[in-house]
Design a protein around this motif. Structure first.
Motif, mmCIF file in Angstrom:
data_model
loop_
_atom_site.group_PDB
_atom_site.id
_atom_site.type_symbol
_atom_site.label_atom_id
_atom_site.label_comp_id
_atom_site.label_asym_id
_atom_site.label_seq_id
_atom_site.Cartn_x
_atom_site.Cartn_y
_atom_site.Cartn_z
ATOM 1 N N VAL A 1 0.848 -1.181 0.000
ATOM 2 C CA VAL A 1 0.000 0.000 0.000
ATOM 3 C C VAL A 1 0.891 1.240 0.000
ATOM 4 C CG1 VAL A 1 -1.706 1.297 1.344
ATOM 5 C CG2 VAL A 1 -1.839 -1.203 1.221
ATOM 6 N N VAL A 2 0.528 2.247 -0.782
ATOM 7 C CA VAL A 2 1.239 3.519 -0.765
ATOM 8 C C VAL A 2 0.926 4.181 0.581
ATOM 9 C CG1 VAL A 2 1.437 5.792 -1.826
ATOM 10 C CG2 VAL A 2 1.158 3.757 -3.276
ATOM 11 N N PRO A 3 1.956 4.502 1.376
ATOM 12 C CA PRO A 3 1.717 5.075 2.713
ATOM 13 C C PRO A 3 0.832 6.320 2.680
ATOM 14 C CG PRO A 3 4.031 4.501 2.441
ATOM 15 C CD PRO A 3 3.381 4.352 1.082
ATOM 16 N N ASP A 4 -0.046 6.413 3.650
ATOM 17 C CA ASP A 4 -0.918 7.578 3.864
ATOM 18 C C ASP A 4 -1.854 7.858 2.694
ATOM 19 O OD1 ASP A 4 0.294 8.046 6.390
ATOM 20 O OD2 ASP A 4 1.933 9.093 5.393
ATOM 21 N N SER A 5 -2.200 6.829 1.914
ATOM 22 C CA SER A 5 -3.045 7.055 0.744
ATOM 23 C C SER A 5 -4.504 6.649 0.961
ATOM 24 C CB SER A 5 -2.486 6.298 -0.467
ATOM 25 O OG SER A 5 -2.603 4.896 -0.300
ATOM 26 N N GLY A 6 -4.882 6.268 2.152
ATOM 27 C CA GLY A 6 -6.255 5.845 2.411
ATOM 28 C C GLY A 6 -7.207 7.010 2.573
ATOM 29 N N ALA A 7 -8.446 6.822 2.117
ATOM 30 C CA ALA A 7 -9.467 7.861 2.245
ATOM 31 C C ALA A 7 -10.844 7.220 2.359
ATOM 32 C CB ALA A 7 -9.448 8.785 1.035
ATOM 33 N N ILE A 8 -11.712 7.817 3.174
ATOM 34 C CA ILE A 8 -13.125 7.429 3.177
ATOM 35 C C ILE A 8 -13.778 8.208 2.045
ATOM 36 C CG2 ILE A 8 -15.317 7.583 4.402
ATOM 37 C CD1 ILE A 8 -13.781 7.110 6.994
ATOM 38 N N VAL A 9 -14.427 7.490 1.156
ATOM 39 C CA VAL A 9 -15.055 8.111 -0.001
ATOM 40 C C VAL A 9 -16.493 8.518 0.317
ATOM 41 C CG1 VAL A 9 -15.723 7.758 -2.410
ATOM 42 C CG2 VAL A 9 -13.572 6.787 -1.544
ATOM 43 N N VAL A 10 -17.246 7.612 0.937
ATOM 44 C CA VAL A 10 -18.629 7.893 1.308
ATOM 45 C C VAL A 10 -19.001 6.973 2.473
ATOM 46 C CG1 VAL A 10 -19.579 6.299 -0.415
ATOM 47 C CG2 VAL A 10 -21.005 8.162 0.426
ATOM 48 N N GLN A 11 -19.799 7.496 3.399
ATOM 49 C CA GLN A 11 -20.243 6.708 4.548
ATOM 50 C C GLN A 11 -21.737 6.911 4.742
ATOM 51 O OE1 GLN A 11 -18.267 7.521 8.256
ATOM 52 N NE2 GLN A 11 -19.223 5.809 9.289
ATOM 53 N N ILE A 12 -22.405 5.867 5.233
ATOM 54 C CA ILE A 12 -23.827 5.947 5.531
ATOM 55 C C ILE A 12 -24.066 5.243 6.868
ATOM 56 C CG2 ILE A 12 -24.463 3.839 4.299
ATOM 57 C CD1 ILE A 12 -26.967 5.399 3.286
ATOM 58 N N ALA A 13 -24.901 5.821 7.712
ATOM 59 C CA ALA A 13 -25.170 5.226 9.021
ATOM 60 C C ALA A 13 -26.648 5.398 9.352
ATOM 61 C CB ALA A 13 -24.310 5.879 10.090
ATOM 62 N N GLU A 14 -27.229 4.347 9.884
ATOM 63 C CA GLU A 14 -28.611 4.354 10.353
ATOM 64 C C GLU A 14 -28.612 3.512 11.616
ATOM 65 O OE1 GLU A 14 -31.246 2.074 10.735
ATOM 66 O OE2 GLU A 14 -32.648 3.690 11.088
ATOM 67 N N TYR A 15 -28.880 4.129 12.731
ATOM 68 C CA TYR A 15 -28.672 3.478 14.013
ATOM 69 C C TYR A 15 -29.893 2.712 14.493
ATOM 70 C CZ TYR A 15 -24.536 6.260 13.790
ATOM 71 O OH TYR A 15 -23.356 6.809 13.360
ATOM 72 N N PRO A 16 -29.696 1.648 15.276
ATOM 73 C CA PRO A 16 -30.807 0.851 15.809
ATOM 74 C C PRO A 16 -31.804 1.732 16.566
ATOM 75 C CG PRO A 16 -28.718 -0.214 16.276
ATOM 76 C CD PRO A 16 -28.397 1.156 15.731
ATOM 77 N N GLY A 17 -33.040 1.322 16.501
ATOM 78 C CA GLY A 17 -34.079 2.059 17.214
ATOM 79 C C GLY A 17 -34.836 3.033 16.334
ATOM 80 N N THR A 18 -34.389 3.210 15.118
ATOM 81 C CA THR A 18 -35.107 4.067 14.178
ATOM 82 C C THR A 18 -35.578 3.205 13.011
ATOM 83 O OG1 THR A 18 -33.069 4.650 13.031
ATOM 84 C CG2 THR A 18 -33.749 6.103 14.813
ATOM 85 N N ALA A 19 -36.473 3.725 12.243
ATOM 86 C CA ALA A 19 -37.026 2.957 11.123
ATOM 87 C C ALA A 19 -35.996 2.808 10.008
ATOM 88 C CB ALA A 19 -38.263 3.662 10.590
ATOM 89 N N ALA A 20 -36.025 1.661 9.355
ATOM 90 C CA ALA A 20 -35.170 1.459 8.191
ATOM 91 C C ALA A 20 -35.575 2.442 7.099
ATOM 92 C CB ALA A 20 -35.302 0.025 7.687
ATOM 93 N N THR A 21 -34.633 2.829 6.294
ATOM 94 C CA THR A 21 -34.922 3.842 5.284
ATOM 95 C C THR A 21 -34.244 3.509 3.968
ATOM 96 O OG1 THR A 21 -34.897 6.209 4.863
ATOM 97 C CG2 THR A 21 -32.999 5.313 6.021
ATOM 98 N N GLY A 22 -34.702 4.123 2.902
ATOM 99 C CA GLY A 22 -34.154 3.872 1.580
ATOM 100 C C GLY A 22 -33.220 4.962 1.103
ATOM 101 N N LEU A 23 -32.434 5.518 1.986
ATOM 102 C CA LEU A 23 -31.499 6.564 1.581
ATOM 103 C C LEU A 23 -30.337 5.997 0.780
ATOM 104 C CD1 LEU A 23 -31.163 8.707 4.831
ATOM 105 C CD2 LEU A 23 -32.461 9.242 2.784
ATOM 106 N N GLY A 24 -29.845 6.792 -0.135
ATOM 107 C CA GLY A 24 -28.637 6.452 -0.869
ATOM 108 C C GLY A 24 -27.710 7.654 -0.868
ATOM 109 N N TRP A 25 -26.415 7.418 -0.753
ATOM 110 C CA TRP A 25 -25.445 8.500 -0.695
ATOM 111 C C TRP A 25 -24.493 8.398 -1.864
ATOM 112 C CZ3 TRP A 25 -26.013 12.319 2.773
ATOM 113 C CH2 TRP A 25 -26.845 12.076 3.862
#
Length: 126
Positions: free
Chosen positions: A48-72
């Motif tokens: 791996v090329v050092p220090d080359s990691g990146a988060i491109v997109v993240q999605i979170a839906e936490y327990p206790g709420t309704a499931a949803t059809g979101l897309g990011w």
């Protein structure tokens, strides 16, 4: 996962490596927290090329709420200097990661179209 996008650094030197990575993730169920990450991999060195990691997109839906059809849909950037002593092949890799989740996402990946592109480029700086 190999994205199929790579480049060849033609000679020893220091290079500025630059990637813009467009990712998509979505249609989650209750309790999901996932992300698409990207990194650069030096095929010639097998590392791996050092220090080359990146988060491109993240999605979170936490327990206790309704499931949803979101897309990011989002783009992440990688921008580093990389010194080499011989020619190298560099590839862009990506992966989907689950973070302590009990849910699922229906899709996750990279894309490139007229709206936004996934790109990889270099410039020799020394």
């Amino acid at each position: 996962m190999d994205t199929g996008l790579s480049l060849v650094l033609p000679a020893a030197g220091t290079y500025h490596l630059d990637a813009v990575v467009r990712g998509t993730i979505g249609w989650m169920t209750q309790g999901e927290n996932a992300f698409v990450g990207a990194r650069l991999f030096d095929v010639s060195a097998g590392a791996v090329v050092p220090d080359s990691g990146a988060i491109v997109v993240q999605i979170a839906e936490y327990p206790g709420t309704a499931a949803t059809g979101l897309g990011w849909n989002s783009s992440g950037a990688i921008s580093i200097e990389y010194a080499i002593t011989s020619p190298r092949t560099i590839r862009l890799e990506a992966a989907r990661h689950d973070i302590n989740s009990s849910g699922t996402t229906d899709y996750a990946g990279l894309s490139s179209d007229d709206n936004a592109r996934t790109t990889l480029r270099y410039r020799r700086v020394a």
